[in-house]
Design an enzyme around this catalytic site. Structure first.
Site, short mmCIF file in Angstrom:
data_model
loop_
_atom_site.label_atom_id
_atom_site.label_comp_id
_atom_site.label_asym_id
_atom_site.label_seq_id
_atom_site.Cartn_x
_atom_site.Cartn_y
_atom_site.Cartn_z
N ASP A 28 0.84 -1.21 0.00
CA ASP A 28 0.00 0.00 0.00
C ASP A 28 0.87 1.26 0.00
O ASP A 28 1.95 1.27 0.58
CB ASP A 28 -0.91 -0.03 1.24
CG ASP A 28 -2.10 0.90 1.09
OD1 ASP A 28 -2.28 1.48 0.00
OD2 ASP A 28 -2.85 1.06 2.08
N ASN A 77 -10.55 -2.00 -5.92
CA ASN A 77 -9.64 -1.13 -6.69
C ASN A 77 -10.05 -1.14 -8.16
O ASN A 77 -10.10 -0.10 -8.81
CB ASN A 77 -8.18 -1.61 -6.62
CG ASN A 77 -7.52 -1.45 -5.26
OD1 ASN A 77 -6.60 -2.19 -4.93
ND2 ASN A 77 -7.97 -0.50 -4.47
C1 IPE Z 1 -1.26 0.41 -3.51
O1 IPE Z 1 -1.08 1.76 -3.67
C2 IPE Z 1 -1.52 -0.28 -4.82
C3 IPE Z 1 -2.94 -0.53 -5.10
C4 IPE Z 1 -3.88 -0.58 -4.20
C5 IPE Z 1 -3.31 -0.78 -6.47
P1 IPE Z 1 -2.29 2.77 -3.64
O2 IPE Z 1 -2.76 3.01 -5.04
O3 IPE Z 1 -3.32 2.31 -2.68
O4 IPE Z 1 -1.60 4.10 -3.14
P2 IPE Z 1 -2.11 5.07 -1.98
O5 IPE Z 1 -2.48 4.19 -0.81
O6 IPE Z 1 -3.28 5.81 -2.55
O7 IPE Z 1 -0.94 5.94 -1.70
MG MG Z 2 -3.90 2.61 -0.74
#
Ligand code: IPE
Ligand code: MG
Length: 252
Positions: A28, A77
């Site tokens: 994350d 996501n």
């Molecule tokens: C983690 O990074 C990767 C995924 C969940 C795809 P994030 O995209 O969650 O990055 P932050 O948490 O917004 O910084």
């Molecule tokens: Mg994240």
């Protein structure tokens, strides 16, 4: 120099302690890392994050960990983030991750998640990489969780149990009466792996967020404040040391 000495000292300490068989990582903080680094396109955080997984796997192999689950993208996501970001993430899964595992003979690849949420090309590239790595001997097990939800995994497993029962013409009341934990475990996305002993989450978020619901029932959890692309080998070694010390105390 100091970092190298510290790392070697940590490695020595970790080697004397009980070790997890299965480490699961919630990668994350990619976008926050990119913002902090002043990058104009935060998606570059995902690129650095995907490449960083290669290093993480090398550290795990070095520490003797033979089973790793890496959470690349949740089902949420994929359905909630904007399509340009999701397309970019899927490209990374196809290229950086699938290609790396084909080259890196230390791992057999598995995929956990709802593959029908992924673009066809991504699902295909991952399935091909799973096939290409299936027969590797003396390799560890790497599971990429993508389009993954822990709750949906349990629902899908139960669906698998019911489909199997229907195919063999069993009575539903009997199926319900005889249902065991093993029946669910056998129908998880990647059956046959040990439960996760240690879950590590980066970026300071103190949540499990629907990761490994079934397999993390007894897991130790380590939270690390660094964003994923900034996570270092010493952070892994510290997590392993904390895990090992705790286990040495509870199971001396
Ligand atoms: C983690 O990074 C990767 C995924 C969940 C795809 P994030 O995209 O969650 O990055 P932050 O948490 O917004 O910084
Ligand atoms: Mg994240």
């Amino acid at each position: 120099m100091i970092y190298g000495l510290y790392k070697r000292s940590l490695r020595r300490q970790v080697a004397k302690l009980p070790q997890p068989k299965h480490v699961a990582i919630v990668m994350d903080g990619n976008r926050r890392w990119a913002r902090q680094a002043g990058l104009s396109d935060v998606r570059l955080g995902h690129r650095f994050g995907a490449q960083h997984l290669e290093q993480f796997l090398t550290w795990c192999a070095g520490a003797g960990i033979t089973c790793v689950t890496a959470w690349v993208a949740s089902a949420d996501n994929i359905s909630r983030r904007d399509s340009a970001e999701v397309d970019y993430l899927m490209q990374l899964a196809e290229t950086v991750i699938a290609d790396h595992v084909r080259r890196d003979h230390r791992w057999r690849l598995h995929v956990a998640g709802q593959l029908d949420l992924l673009p066809d090309s991504t699902a295909r590239a991952l399935k091909e990489a799973v096939e290409a790595t299936r027969d590797r001997v003396n390799a560890g097990d790497l599971t990429i969780a993508i389009g993954y939800s822990g709750r949906l995994e349990v629902v899908d497993a139960l669906r698998g149990v019911l489909d199997e029962a229907a195919a063999s013409g069993r009575d539903l009341t009997d199926v319900a009466a005889e249902l065991t934990e093993d029946d669910i475990t056998r129908h998880l996305y990647v059956p046959g792996l040990p439960d996760a002993d240690l879950v590590i989450r980066t970026s300071g978020e103190l949540r499990m967020s629907d990761f490994l619901l079934w397999q993390a029932t007894h897991s130790d959890i380590e939270f690390c404040d660094l964003y994923w692309p900034a996570f270092r080998e010493i952070d892994l070694l510290r997590a392993l040391r904390t895990y090992g010390r705790r286990k040495a105390l509870t199971h001396p």
